[in-house]
Design a protein around this motif. Structure first.
Motif, PDB file in Angstrom:
ATOM      1  N   THR A  75       0.829  -1.210   0.000  1.00  0.00           N
ATOM      2  CA  THR A  75       0.000   0.000   0.000  1.00  0.00           C
ATOM      3  C   THR A  75       0.855   1.250   0.000  1.00  0.00           C
ATOM      4  OG1 THR A  75      -1.838  -1.129   1.090  1.00  0.00           O
ATOM      5  CG2 THR A  75      -1.758   1.262   1.298  1.00  0.00           C
ATOM      6  N   ARG A  76       1.941   1.225   0.742  1.00  0.00           N
ATOM      7  CA  ARG A  76       2.834   2.390   0.766  1.00  0.00           C
ATOM      8  C   ARG A  76       3.597   2.542  -0.540  1.00  0.00           C
ATOM      9  NH1 ARG A  76       3.499   0.144   5.939  1.00  0.00           N
ATOM     10  NH2 ARG A  76       5.453  -0.882   5.364  1.00  0.00           N
ATOM     11  N   TYR A  77       3.894   1.423  -1.194  1.00  0.00           N
ATOM     12  CA  TYR A  77       4.752   1.441  -2.385  1.00  0.00           C
ATOM     13  C   TYR A  77       3.987   1.740  -3.673  1.00  0.00           C
ATOM     14  CZ  TYR A  77       8.125  -0.364  -5.839  1.00  0.00           C
ATOM     15  OH  TYR A  77       8.983  -0.501  -6.892  1.00  0.00           O
ATOM     16  N   MET A  78       2.787   1.247  -3.794  1.00  0.00           N
ATOM     17  CA  MET A  78       2.060   1.332  -5.061  1.00  0.00           C
ATOM     18  C   MET A  78       1.970   2.753  -5.640  1.00  0.00           C
ATOM     19  SD  MET A  78       1.167  -1.510  -6.456  1.00  0.00           S
ATOM     20  CE  MET A  78       0.901  -3.249  -6.122  1.00  0.00           C
ATOM     21  N   PRO A  79       1.657   3.773  -4.857  1.00  0.00           N
ATOM     22  CA  PRO A  79       1.544   5.112  -5.448  1.00  0.00           C
ATOM     23  C   PRO A  79       2.851   5.649  -6.035  1.00  0.00           C
ATOM     24  CG  PRO A  79       0.402   5.024  -3.333  1.00  0.00           C
ATOM     25  CD  PRO A  79       1.208   3.769  -3.449  1.00  0.00           C
ATOM     26  N   LYS A  80       3.960   5.008  -5.728  1.00  0.00           N
ATOM     27  CA  LYS A  80       5.248   5.458  -6.252  1.00  0.00           C
ATOM     28  C   LYS A  80       5.506   4.948  -7.663  1.00  0.00           C
ATOM     29  CE  LYS A  80       7.274   5.355  -1.588  1.00  0.00           C
ATOM     30  NZ  LYS A  80       8.334   4.751  -0.727  1.00  0.00           N
ATOM     31  N   VAL A  81       4.769   3.913  -8.100  1.00  0.00           N
ATOM     32  CA  VAL A  81       5.079   3.264  -9.379  1.00  0.00           C
ATOM     33  C   VAL A  81       3.899   3.232 -10.341  1.00  0.00           C
ATOM     34  CG1 VAL A  81       6.979   1.867  -8.495  1.00  0.00           C
ATOM     35  CG2 VAL A  81       4.624   1.020  -8.289  1.00  0.00           C
ATOM     36  N   MET A 140      -5.333  -3.487  -5.774  1.00  0.00           N
ATOM     37  CA  MET A 140      -5.258  -4.225  -4.527  1.00  0.00           C
ATOM     38  C   MET A 140      -6.611  -4.346  -3.841  1.00  0.00           C
ATOM     39  SD  MET A 140      -1.751  -2.755  -2.801  1.00  0.00           S
ATOM     40  CE  MET A 140      -2.039  -3.660  -1.268  1.00  0.00           C
ATOM     41  N   TYR A 141      -7.302  -3.230  -3.741  1.00  0.00           N
ATOM     42  CA  TYR A 141      -8.469  -3.181  -2.871  1.00  0.00           C
ATOM     43  C   TYR A 141      -9.807  -3.331  -3.588  1.00  0.00           C
ATOM     44  CZ  TYR A 141      -5.290  -1.797   0.815  1.00  0.00           C
ATOM     45  OH  TYR A 141      -4.274  -1.800   1.736  1.00  0.00           O
ATOM     46  N   ARG A 142      -9.843  -3.118  -4.923  1.00  0.00           N
ATOM     47  CA  ARG A 142     -11.159  -3.058  -5.578  1.00  0.00           C
ATOM     48  C   ARG A 142     -11.324  -4.013  -6.753  1.00  0.00           C
ATOM     49  NH1 ARG A 142     -13.642   2.792  -6.482  1.00  0.00           N
ATOM     50  NH2 ARG A 142     -11.681   3.390  -7.506  1.00  0.00           N
ATOM     51  N   THR A 143     -10.443  -4.997  -6.913  1.00  0.00           N
ATOM     52  CA  THR A 143     -10.586  -5.917  -8.028  1.00  0.00           C
ATOM     53  C   THR A 143     -10.614  -7.370  -7.557  1.00  0.00           C
ATOM     54  OG1 THR A 143      -8.203  -6.214  -8.476  1.00  0.00           O
ATOM     55  CG2 THR A 143      -9.286  -4.332  -9.512  1.00  0.00           C
ATOM     56  N   THR A 144     -11.232  -8.211  -8.381  1.00  0.00           N
ATOM     57  CA  THR A 144     -11.172  -9.661  -8.174  1.00  0.00           C
ATOM     58  C   THR A 144     -10.950 -10.337  -9.524  1.00  0.00           C
ATOM     59  OG1 THR A 144     -13.514 -10.200  -8.509  1.00  0.00           O
ATOM     60  CG2 THR A 144     -12.849  -9.517  -6.291  1.00  0.00           C
ATOM     61  N   ASP A 186       2.041  -1.157 -12.060  1.00  0.00           N
ATOM     62  CA  ASP A 186       3.498  -1.166 -11.887  1.00  0.00           C
ATOM     63  C   ASP A 186       4.055  -1.965 -13.053  1.00  0.00           C
ATOM     64  OD1 ASP A 186       6.128  -1.484 -11.221  1.00  0.00           O
ATOM     65  OD2 ASP A 186       5.781  -2.324  -9.213  1.00  0.00           O
ATOM     66  N   LEU A 187       4.339  -1.285 -14.157  1.00  0.00           N
ATOM     67  CA  LEU A 187       4.714  -1.983 -15.383  1.00  0.00           C
ATOM     68  C   LEU A 187       6.112  -2.597 -15.310  1.00  0.00           C
ATOM     69  CD1 LEU A 187       3.098   0.248 -18.146  1.00  0.00           C
ATOM     70  CD2 LEU A 187       2.315  -1.951 -17.236  1.00  0.00           C
ATOM     71  N   ALA A 188       6.847  -2.353 -14.225  1.00  0.00           N
ATOM     72  CA  ALA A 188       8.117  -3.060 -14.049  1.00  0.00           C
ATOM     73  C   ALA A 188       7.890  -4.525 -13.733  1.00  0.00           C
ATOM     74  CB  ALA A 188       8.933  -2.419 -12.927  1.00  0.00           C
ATOM     75  N   ARG A 189       6.674  -4.886 -13.257  1.00  0.00           N
ATOM     76  CA  ARG A 189       6.413  -6.261 -12.842  1.00  0.00           C
ATOM     77  C   ARG A 189       5.130  -6.822 -13.436  1.00  0.00           C
ATOM     78  NH1 ARG A 189       7.234  -6.865  -7.588  1.00  0.00           N
ATOM     79  NH2 ARG A 189       8.048  -4.783  -7.265  1.00  0.00           N
ATOM     80  N   SER A 190       4.470  -6.099 -14.335  1.00  0.00           N
ATOM     81  CA  SER A 190       3.183  -6.564 -14.843  1.00  0.00           C
ATOM     82  C   SER A 190       3.088  -6.333 -16.343  1.00  0.00           C
ATOM     83  CB  SER A 190       2.040  -5.843 -14.119  1.00  0.00           C
ATOM     84  OG  SER A 190       2.091  -4.445 -14.370  1.00  0.00           O
TER      85      SER A 190
END
Length: 456
Positions: free
Chosen positions: A161-167, A175-179, A236-240
């Motif tokens: 949660t802390r990291y996601m807004p950086k990338v 994280m919170y709104r998808t399935t 985060d397109l570095a990992r997705s």
């Protein structure tokens, strides 16, 4: 999401990381099917999301489910965060916003997969109903804002949660709104892995279009068929993403390993504690440059955990994960593995699927990935619609299931699980199209109706 491991086997070098992937190889007669599916808990009284705490919270659901199933508790800092079958079968885990996930056991047939899914849904429905709760099968929470979503008590999610807004701008939405619904499939050797990886990546947008089931977000329709897939465009397109390097000459275990080594880590687990590892690649850790643990080198548990934090459209571990589908109702849970088993588990059909994707250029593949979230089955590639391609793909899957000839109690083979996909491909209408029509028609813009139509 898989349970994090504590395998302390030391890593001496890159070759061991490659060998870890190679050890996933199995003879074809041992190929299995592992299906994962997520759903949103909600309160019937006000259609609100369900927090972890409280007598009707997710912690209570897990406790009731443990008593009913007899499965082992997975706990973190005193909180029950999941359950695991002591016989080595499936597991139940929590996604960041409380999404309930069943990670199914590795099963031989789709008939077994559907029995497993139905049994799980019956159990959770029984418990949830007694607590005044339901479960929603959609790819994105349709009415809840990001700020309304509960937060599960898992350390790794706090780090993310802390990291996601950086990338990226949509990582917290992811994280919170998808399935999603996913299926895990086996490979026999490196060449087989590469063939299946490429077919899976090239056809993932077709699966996205067939399973599109998230046209609503923030309480309204916004013109997209799959908001879940659109969210992944900026996580985060570095990992997705569709990892185009998988189509380059020489792709195999080593190339995937080298990519993974260069991806920043999320965490390192030591005992019951999660150490924030953002800002350091796995390569940094291997070189002794991981500042929170000066001079320490990673172990095999660190590698396994790191592989679980990579999010390409097809993920390689000791099996392949197909990751392109929205969450949805029970028949879609069975249809997703039917699609990919039919395409990938018969060598002749796999060869035909390879010929089909050979017609796509790299730009075609990227174009589908970019346009399908909005246009769904109506998207075009060259002079063909995605619906037309989907008809060919589903027909190939049907042939693959026919050749498998795995009978069930009331069916000669597994082809019946493809029925909802055949209907969508031939009509050109995904579940999202049906939802949009209802929203603009009989629902008159009332999104509370979706909690009736798409509840388990």
């Amino acid at each position: 999401m898989a349970r994090d491991t504590l395998d302390e086997t030391p890593i001496e070098g890159r070759d061991e990381l490659v060998e870890h992937l190679r050890k996933g190889e199995k003879p074809a007669d041992q190929f299995r099917i592992g299906t994962e599916h997520e759903k949103f808990p909600f309160r019937f009284a006000d259609l609100s999301p369900v927090p972890y705490e409280g007598p009707d919270g997710i912690g209570a659901i897990l406790s009731e489910l443990q008593a009913l199933s007899g499965w082992d508790v997975i706990a973190e800092r005193g909180n029950v965060i999941g359950l695991a079958d002591p016989a080595g079968g499936g597991a139940i885990s929590l996604e960041p916003g409380g999404q309930f996930e069943l990670s199914g056991a590795p099963l031989e047939t789709l008939h077994q997969t559907c029995v497993e899914a139905n049994g799980h849904l019956a159990q959770v429905r029984e418990i949830a109903k007694s607590l005044g709760l339901g479960f929603l099968g959609l790819g994105v929470a349709p009415t809840w804002s990001r700020d309304e979503m509960p937060i599960m008590p898992k350390q790794r999610y706090g780090i993310m949660t802390r990291y996601m807004p950086k990338v990226g701008t949509r990582g917290l939405d992811m994280m919170y709104r998808t399935t999603t619904i996913q299926v895990n499939l086996d490979f026999s050797d490196e060449a087989d892995m590469v063939r299946k990886m490429r077919v899976g990546l090239a056809l993932q947008p077709i699966a996205t279009a067939l399973f599109a089931n998230s046209p609503f977000i923030d309480g309204k329709a916004n013109g997209l068929r799959s908001n879940r897939a659109a969210i992944w465009h900026d996580v985060d397109l570095a990992r997705s993403g569709p990892i185009p390097f998988a189509f380059e000459d020489g792709f195999g275990y080593e190339r995937y390993t080298d990519w993974a080594i260069d991806v920043p880590m999320y965490f390192v687990k030591r005992g019951d504690e999660y150490i924030d590892a953002t800002g350091f690649t796995f390569g940094d850790f291997m070189a002794g440059r991981f500042a929170p643990l000066p001079g320490e080198r990673p172990n095999m548990g660190d590698w396994v955990n790191h592989l679980s934090t990579l999010f390409p459209e097809v993920r390689l571990k000791r099996f392949l994960e197909m990751r392109g589908a929205d969450g949805g109702p029970w028949n879609r849970i069975c249809a997703l593995p039917a699609l990919w088993v039919g395409l990938l588990y018969d060598t002749g059909v796999l060869a035909q699927a390879e010929a089909l994707i050979g017609e796509f250029s790299a730009e075609d593949r990227r174009h589908m990935w970019l346009t399908v979230p909005k246009e769904g089955l109506s998207a075009t590639v060259g002079n063909r619609t995605v619906a037309a391609i989907a008809r060919d793909v589903v027909a190939l899957a049907s042939e693959g299931l026919k050749r498998r000839a795995k009978p069930g109690s009331d069916a000669p083979d597994e082809r019946g699980f493809l029925t909802p996909l055949e209907d969508a491909a031939h009509s050109g209408r995904s579940p999202a199209d049906e939802l949009i029509a209802a929203y603009n028609g009989p629902w008159k813009g009332d999104l509370t109706k979706v909690f009736e139509t798409n509840a388990f």
